[in-house]
Enzyme design. Structure first.
Site, PDB file in Angstrom:
ATOM      1  N   LYS A  38       0.850  -1.201   0.000  1.00  0.00           N
ATOM      2  CA  LYS A  38       0.000   0.000   0.000  1.00  0.00           C
ATOM      3  C   LYS A  38       0.886   1.252   0.000  1.00  0.00           C
ATOM      4  O   LYS A  38       2.086   1.179   0.293  1.00  0.00           O
ATOM      5  CB  LYS A  38      -0.899  -0.014   1.236  1.00  0.00           C
ATOM      6  CG  LYS A  38      -0.145   0.030   2.562  1.00  0.00           C
ATOM      7  CD  LYS A  38      -1.067  -0.194   3.754  1.00  0.00           C
ATOM      8  CE  LYS A  38      -0.271  -0.193   5.056  1.00  0.00           C
ATOM      9  NZ  LYS A  38      -1.118  -0.565   6.196  1.00  0.00           N
ATOM     10  N   TYR A 270      14.422  30.370   7.127  1.00  0.00           N
ATOM     11  CA  TYR A 270      13.275  31.118   7.651  1.00  0.00           C
ATOM     12  C   TYR A 270      13.259  31.192   9.175  1.00  0.00           C
ATOM     13  O   TYR A 270      13.465  30.187   9.845  1.00  0.00           O
ATOM     14  CB  TYR A 270      11.979  30.459   7.204  1.00  0.00           C
ATOM     15  CG  TYR A 270      11.726  30.521   5.714  1.00  0.00           C
ATOM     16  CD1 TYR A 270      11.811  31.722   5.019  1.00  0.00           C
ATOM     17  CD2 TYR A 270      11.384  29.365   5.020  1.00  0.00           C
ATOM     18  CE1 TYR A 270      11.561  31.766   3.662  1.00  0.00           C
ATOM     19  CE2 TYR A 270      11.116  29.400   3.653  1.00  0.00           C
ATOM     20  CZ  TYR A 270      11.212  30.606   2.982  1.00  0.00           C
ATOM     21  OH  TYR A 270      10.971  30.654   1.644  1.00  0.00           O
TER      22      TYR A 270
HETATM   23  C1  LIG Z   1      -0.415  -1.651   6.812  1.00  0.00           C
HETATM   24  C2  LIG Z   1      -1.039  -2.899   7.257  1.00  0.00           C
HETATM   25  C3  LIG Z   1      -0.282  -4.073   7.444  1.00  0.00           C
HETATM   26  C4  LIG Z   1       1.224  -4.081   7.398  1.00  0.00           C
HETATM   27  O1  LIG Z   1       1.722  -3.581   8.616  1.00  0.00           O
HETATM   28  P1  LIG Z   1       3.293  -3.531   8.903  1.00  0.00           P
HETATM   29  O2  LIG Z   1       3.401  -3.194  10.337  1.00  0.00           O
HETATM   30  O3  LIG Z   1       3.851  -2.492   8.001  1.00  0.00           O
HETATM   31  O4  LIG Z   1       3.816  -4.895   8.590  1.00  0.00           O
HETATM   32  C5  LIG Z   1      -0.948  -5.221   7.728  1.00  0.00           C
HETATM   33  N1  LIG Z   1      -2.302  -5.245   7.829  1.00  0.00           N
HETATM   34  C6  LIG Z   1      -3.048  -4.138   7.688  1.00  0.00           C
HETATM   35  C7  LIG Z   1      -4.526  -4.217   7.849  1.00  0.00           C
HETATM   36  C8  LIG Z   1      -2.456  -2.925   7.406  1.00  0.00           C
HETATM   37  O5  LIG Z   1      -3.206  -1.835   7.278  1.00  0.00           O
END
Ligand SMILES: *Cc1c(COP(=O)(O)O)cnc(C)c1O
Length: 381
Positions: A38, A270
Site C-alpha cells: 500500500k 526562515y
Molecule cells: C499496513 C497494514 C499491514 C502491514 O503492517 P506492517 O506493520 O507495516 O507490517 C498489515 N495489515 C493491515 C490491515 C495494514 O493496514
C-alpha cells in the site's frame, strides 16, 4: 546513473527487498507471506517491490485501497491480492472482475459486493475482517454472528466465497502488551464461530511486521508484512534493522546545490532559528524540503551525511531545501557532491529510524512520506 545526478532521488535496492522477504519467510516458516505494498510500497514503488517480493517467495500482495490493487493488475501482476479499505460505492465490480480478494468489515460492504458479483456474473472472493480489539476497521464481536450468517447465505446463493478470516493488532510493536493475548483470544473465538457456521477459509491471518518478528503464535496461515519487507524496524524497542536480520531498501540522496562561506552571526533559513558561530563558517544547501517529504519537524535536528561527516540540519527545513553547517575550516564539499539523508547505515549514513527520532515520529512515516517529486531509482530489478 552516470549522467548528472538529479536534485534528489531515492535509490531502492530490490535485492534488499528480496532478502528481507526471505528472512521473514524464515521467521514464519509454516505461513504464507503477504507483501503489503500500500501507499506505493511505503514510498518504495509498489509495482517494482511487489515483483521483487513475489520473486523471493511472497504468495500474496496486500493494499489498503482497491485502486492500489487495481493498479497492480494494470501492471500485469496476477498474484492473489487483498485490498481492505473500502468506502460505499467503491469499485467492487472492477475488483471482482480483476480477481481481487476484497475485505468485508460490515453488512453494507457485503451487500455491495454481492450486488457487484451478480452484475459481473461471477463469484466474489471476500475476506471477513474481525475487530478483535484494535477499534478501527473490522466487525465487532457483537455483530459477527449477523455478518457471518449473511456471508454463509451469500455463499449458498453463489455470489461470494469467503477466502479468509482476519484481523489486525493494536499493539504488536509493544511485546507483552496485555491487548495482544486478548486479541488472539478474541480472534480464535471469532474464527471458531465462523468455522462452526460453515465458513471454510483458505487463510486466517492477523500478524503484521512486529507480530511476525516477535509472536510466532500469531502467524496462523498467512502473515501480512509491510514495513519489514522494506528493511525498516517497526519499533526501536524491537531492535535495529540489522539486529532483526533486515536490510533497509531505500537510500535518499541529494546533490549539494551550493557551498558558500558566510560570516559569523548570520541567520540561516526562515525565522533565523540558526545563527552561524562567531568567526564564520561554510554552509551547504541541500535541495530537498518538506514538499519532498522531509519533515519540517526535523528543523535543527535531522542528520545528513555530507563530505564524510554526519551534519545536522541548520535552522528550518523549507519547502524545497535546507541548509547544513559544514564548519569553519576548508569544507571539503563542493556543489554537486552527494548528501545522503538516510540509507541502510552501512557507510556512516543516518537511517530512517534516525530521522524518525529527530522528527518525533515513526520510521513508517519517514519512508512513506517521501514525495512524488522525488524520482525512485530501482536497483537490481
Ligand atoms: C499496513 C497494514 C499491514 C502491514 O503492517 P506492517 O506493520 O507495516 O507490517 C498489515 N495489515 C493491515 C490491515 C495494514 O493496514
Amino acid at each position: 546513473m552516470n549522467e548528472t545526478p538529479p536534485r534528489v532521488h531515492a535509490e531502492i535496492d530490490l535485492d534488499a527487498v528480496r532478502g528481507n522477504v526471505r528472512a521473514l519467510r524464515d521467521r514464519a516458516p509454516r505461513s504464507e507471506l503477504m507483501a503489503v505494498v500500500k501507499a506505493d510500497g511505503y514510498g518504495h514503488g509498489a509495482v517494482a517491490c511487489a515483483r521483487a517480493a513475489l520473486e523471493a517467495g511472497a504468495s500474496w500482495l496486500g493494499t489498503a485501497t482497491p485502486q492500489e490493487a487495481l493498479a497492480l493488475r494494470a501492471a500485469g501482476i496476477t498474484a492473489r491480492t487483498l485490498c481492505w479499505l473500502w468506502t460505499p460505492g467503491g469499485p467492487w465490480r472492477e475488483a471482482v472482475e480483476a480477481d481481487l480478494d476484497v475485505a468485508v468489515s460490515g453488512m453494507w460492504a457485503l451487500d455491495e459486493v454481492r450486488a457487484a458479483a451478480r452484475a459481473a456474473g461471477r463469484t466474489a472472493r471476500i475476506q471477513l475482517k474481525a475487530d478483535t480489539g484494535l477499534g478501527r476497521n473490522g466487525c465487532q464481536p457483537a455483530d459477527w454472528a449477523e455478518l457471518v450468517g449473511a456471508a454463509v447465505a451469500a455463499e449458498a446463493e453463489g455470489t461470494v466465497k469467503v477466502t479468509g478470516l482476519w484481523s489486525h493488532f493494536a499493539c504488536a510493536d509493544e511485546p507483552g502488551h496485555p491487548s495482544i493475548q486478548l486479541q488472539l483470544t478474541a480472534f480464535r473465538d471469532m474464527l471458531a464461530y465462523a468455522e462452526k457456521e460453515g465458513i471454510e477459509p483458505e487463510v486466517r491471518h492477523i500478524a503484521n511486521s512486529p507480530a511476525v518478528l516477535t509472536l510466532p503464535e500469531s502467524h496462523f496461515d498467512l502473515v501480512r508484512t509491510g514495513l519489514a519487507i522494506y528493511g525498516v524496524s517497526p519499533a526501536p524497542e524491537l531492535g535495529t534493522a540489522q539486529e532483526l536480520g533486515l536490510r533497509p531498501a531505500m537510500t535518499l540522496k541529494a546533490s549539494v546545490a551550493l557551498v558558500k562561506e558566510v560570516p559569523g552571526g548570520h541567520g540561516v533559513s526562515y525565522g533565523h532559528h540558526y545563527v552561524t558561530p562567531a568567526g564564520g563558517t561554510h554552509l551547504a544547501l541541500v535541495p530537498a524540503g518538506y514538499a519532498d517529504g522531509i519533515p519540517r519537524h526535523a528543523s535543527g535536528r535531522g542528520p545528513v551525511l555530507v563530505g564524510g561527516a554526519v551534519r545536522t540540519v541548520a535552522g528550518r527545513v523549507a519547502m524545497d531545501q535546507f541548509v547544513v553547517d559544514l564548519g569553519p575550516g576548508e569544507p571539503g564539499v563542493r556543489s554537486g557532491d552527494e548528501a545522503v539523508l538516510f540509507g541502510p547505515g552501512e557507510h556512516g549514513e543516518p537511517t530512517a529510524e534516525d530521522w524518525a527520532q529527530a522528527s518525533g515520529t515513526i520510521a513508517y512515516e519517514i519512508v512513506t512520506r517521501i514525495g512524488a517529486r522525488v524520482p525512485r531509482v530501482h536497483l537490481h530489478g
